[in-house]
Design a protein around this motif. Structure first.
Motif, short mmCIF file in Angstrom:
data_model
loop_
_atom_site.label_atom_id
_atom_site.label_comp_id
_atom_site.label_asym_id
_atom_site.label_seq_id
_atom_site.Cartn_x
_atom_site.Cartn_y
_atom_site.Cartn_z
N HIS A 1 -53.67 51.88 2.90
CA HIS A 1 -54.11 50.55 3.09
C HIS A 1 -53.80 50.42 4.52
O HIS A 1 -53.03 51.19 5.03
CB HIS A 1 -53.24 49.65 2.24
CG HIS A 1 -51.80 49.86 2.14
ND1 HIS A 1 -51.09 48.99 3.34
CD2 HIS A 1 -50.84 50.45 1.75
CE1 HIS A 1 -49.68 49.28 3.30
NE2 HIS A 1 -49.71 50.09 2.11
N HIS B 1 -63.14 40.37 3.14
CA HIS B 1 -61.85 40.35 2.65
C HIS B 1 -61.19 39.00 2.21
O HIS B 1 -60.56 38.74 1.39
CB HIS B 1 -60.97 41.30 3.47
CG HIS B 1 -61.00 42.57 3.36
ND1 HIS B 1 -62.23 43.29 3.79
CD2 HIS B 1 -60.32 43.60 2.83
CE1 HIS B 1 -61.79 44.58 3.69
NE2 HIS B 1 -60.57 44.71 2.94
N THR C 1 -58.07 44.57 -1.81
CA THR C 1 -58.46 45.64 -1.83
C THR C 1 -59.93 46.10 -1.48
O THR C 1 -60.58 45.18 -1.38
CB THR C 1 -58.21 46.29 -3.13
OG1 THR C 1 -59.04 45.76 -4.10
CG2 THR C 1 -56.81 46.24 -3.82
N ASP C 2 -60.34 47.16 -1.19
CA ASP C 2 -61.69 47.65 -0.90
C ASP C 2 -62.62 47.05 -1.90
O ASP C 2 -63.66 46.73 -1.78
CB ASP C 2 -61.79 49.00 -0.66
CG ASP C 2 -61.29 49.72 0.48
OD1 ASP C 2 -60.72 48.73 1.38
OD2 ASP C 2 -60.99 50.85 0.65
N SER C 3 -62.34 47.59 -3.40
CA SER C 3 -63.08 46.94 -4.41
C SER C 3 -63.33 45.50 -4.45
O SER C 3 -64.34 45.06 -4.77
CB SER C 3 -62.60 47.66 -5.58
OG SER C 3 -61.27 47.21 -5.89
N GLU C 4 -62.01 44.72 -4.06
CA GLU C 4 -62.04 43.28 -4.06
C GLU C 4 -63.36 42.88 -3.09
O GLU C 4 -64.06 41.68 -3.29
CB GLU C 4 -60.92 42.56 -4.04
CG GLU C 4 -59.97 42.90 -5.40
CD GLU C 4 -58.64 42.41 -5.00
OE1 GLU C 4 -58.24 41.55 -5.81
OE2 GLU C 4 -58.21 42.93 -3.95
N SER D 1 -58.82 51.67 5.35
CA SER D 1 -59.62 50.58 4.71
C SER D 1 -60.94 50.89 5.04
O SER D 1 -61.35 51.47 5.97
CB SER D 1 -59.45 49.39 5.53
OG SER D 1 -60.25 48.44 5.23
N GLY E 1 -56.15 45.68 2.02
CA GLY E 1 -55.25 46.41 1.04
C GLY E 1 -55.76 47.90 0.50
O GLY E 1 -55.00 48.36 -0.17
N GLY E 2 -56.89 48.19 0.99
CA GLY E 2 -57.54 49.57 1.03
C GLY E 2 -57.52 49.89 -0.59
O GLY E 2 -58.11 49.03 -1.44
N LYS E 3 -56.84 50.98 -1.01
CA LYS E 3 -56.66 51.38 -2.36
C LYS E 3 -55.60 50.65 -3.27
O LYS E 3 -55.52 50.96 -4.37
CB LYS E 3 -56.98 52.70 -2.43
CG LYS E 3 -58.11 53.47 -2.09
CD LYS E 3 -58.07 55.10 -2.15
CE LYS E 3 -59.32 55.67 -1.69
NZ LYS E 3 -59.26 57.08 -1.65
N GLY E 4 -55.10 49.82 -2.44
CA GLY E 4 -53.79 48.97 -3.27
C GLY E 4 -52.49 49.58 -2.25
O GLY E 4 -52.28 50.32 -1.66
N SER F 1 -50.48 52.01 -3.23
CA SER F 1 -50.80 53.49 -3.13
C SER F 1 -49.96 54.14 -2.03
O SER F 1 -49.31 53.52 -1.36
CB SER F 1 -52.23 53.44 -2.82
OG SER F 1 -52.65 52.69 -1.65
#
Length: 409
Positions: A279, A365, A340-343, A311, A269-272, A275
């Motif tokens: 992603h 992920h 997402t990256d943060s997750e 990603s 999902g990258g940055k969402g 976005s």
């Protein structure tokens, strides 16, 4: 999902290499004879006991299979809810699932008299696996890798070169996996007589998606046996990360006709996904089109031009997905979500802290989605995720993302 539309989810592809509307062969006239020859040779190898005997020997004595099925007790306790198991394919020789497939393709290449092996790689794990097996058999090896990935996956680049492979940085596009695959295909067209293209995922023209799936299905076959031994029944839910989707297809395929088993693929999902296309969630944010010899879901603009995804994970940074996954998505047999990256970074740290396992960013992920759903499920529910790669290659990327300065860098 009407039962009369399909008798078995394990029956594809059809004679044209199609999974429903997806797959097929979209290649140049120069490549078509090679593709047809490969299809014929693989069909023969599949029915040859000596082929599988060699595979089984190398899987056991060279790769180190079977990989363990591990009950993550502390992670289960931390999250609450479902019992969590990990299929430990990061313990394979070379540190990921990729070598399962590479062994099969290179045995086939040797039977076809090919002396030069080319491959594409993103995170570098397929490149390392290909270089490793080429070194074992004394074959010339050339790995195409996006220049951006060469920078963020420097440890794997060094490993490939130590193993004797030529690593070719690809500067076209954004310098990622898509661009590496483009250049590998160009090489193959130019060097058709002595060269075998070892594709690393369940994509490309038929027969590659099915062939790679067949080799990777050792993951799911082992998981079935191990889960029955550990719990006396099959898991309730399977979870795996997806770029092109070979580790996921390897886990999922032997369970496709067990309809009581829920199947979940996790895209980058990258940055969402909302976005500005930062992603790589092809099924979540894409639509059907043709890329790299097959029809599948892709990130593309209104004119059909392939878009650059994003990603933190080099192995998931691909604007498409394997055609069998597209078919499973449309039939509803599997569910696909984005993380997402943060997750993924949070799951990376959680796994390190609770289980003493440093995961690659790709399975991080999948683990992030496990962390989402496990607390919502009863303790009787069994979730099995594929720990498809180890995180040695990603420590510099993770440190940079977390703002941590590493000594000596």
């Amino acid at each position: 999902m009407a039962d009369d539309l399909i008798n078995s989810f394990m029956s594809g592809p059809d004679e044209n290499g199609r999974f429903g509307d997806f797959g097929g062969r979209f290649v140049s006239e120069t490549l078509m004879p090679l593709i047809l020859d490969l299809e014929e040779r693989y069909a023969h190898a599949k029915s040859d006991d000596s082929f599988w005997e060699e595979m089984d020997f190398l899987w056991k004595h060279y790769v180190g299979r079977p990989s363990p099925l591990y009950h993550a007790e502390r992670l289960t306790e931390r999250l609450g809810g479902a019992r969590i198991y990990m299929k430990r394919d990061e313990l394979n020789h070379t540190g990921a699932h990729k070598i399962n497939n590479v062994i099969g393709q290179i045995i086939l290449a040797r039977r076809m008299g090919k002396t030069r092996i080319i491959a594409e790689t993103g995170a570098g794990q397929h490149g390392v696996a290909t270089a490793t097996v080429c070194a074992k058999f004394g074959l010339n090896c050339v790995i195409y890798m996006g220049s951006h990935d060469v920078e963020r996956q420097a440890p794997n680049v060094f490993r490939m070169r130590l193993l004797g492979a030529e690593v070719v940085p690809v500067t076209s596009g954004r310098g990622t996996l898509k661009d590496a695959m483009n250049d590998a295909l160009r090489d193959w067209v130019t060097n058709v007589r002595d060269t075998f293209y070892c594709i690393g995922t369940v994509a490309g023209p038929h027969p590659y998606p099915a062939m790679v799936r067949d080799f990777q299905s050792i993951i799911g076959r082992e998981t079935r046996e191990q889960m029955l031994e550990a719990e006396g029944r099959l898991p309730d839910t399977l979870v795996a990360a997806i770029g092109g989707g070979s580790n996921a297809m390897g886990l999922f395929f032997p369970f496709l006709d067990d309809r009581e088993v829920s199947i979940i693929g996790v895209e980058a999902g990258g940055k969402g996904v909302n976005s500005d296309l930062e992603h790589c969630a092809s099924l979540t944010g894409g639509r059907p089109g043709v890329l790299h010899g097959n029809r599948t879901y892709l990130l593309q603009d209104d004119d059909g031009q392939i878009l650059e995804g994003f990603s933190i994970s080099a192995g998931l940074d691909y604007p498409g997905i394997g055609p069998e996954h597209s078919w499973l998505h449309e039939t509803g047999r599997a569910t696909y979500v984005a993380v997402t990256d943060s997750e993924a970074l949070a799951a990376f740290q959680l796994c390190c802290e609770t289980e003493g396992i440093i995961p690659a960013l790709e399975p991080s992920h999948a683990l992030a989605h496990v962390a989402r759903i496990a607390p919502t499920l009863p303790s009787s529910h069994i979730v099995c995720m594929n720990m498809c790669g180890r995180g040695d290659k990603d420590i510099f990327t993770v440190a940079k993302a977390l703002g941590i300065e590493m000594l000596g860098t």
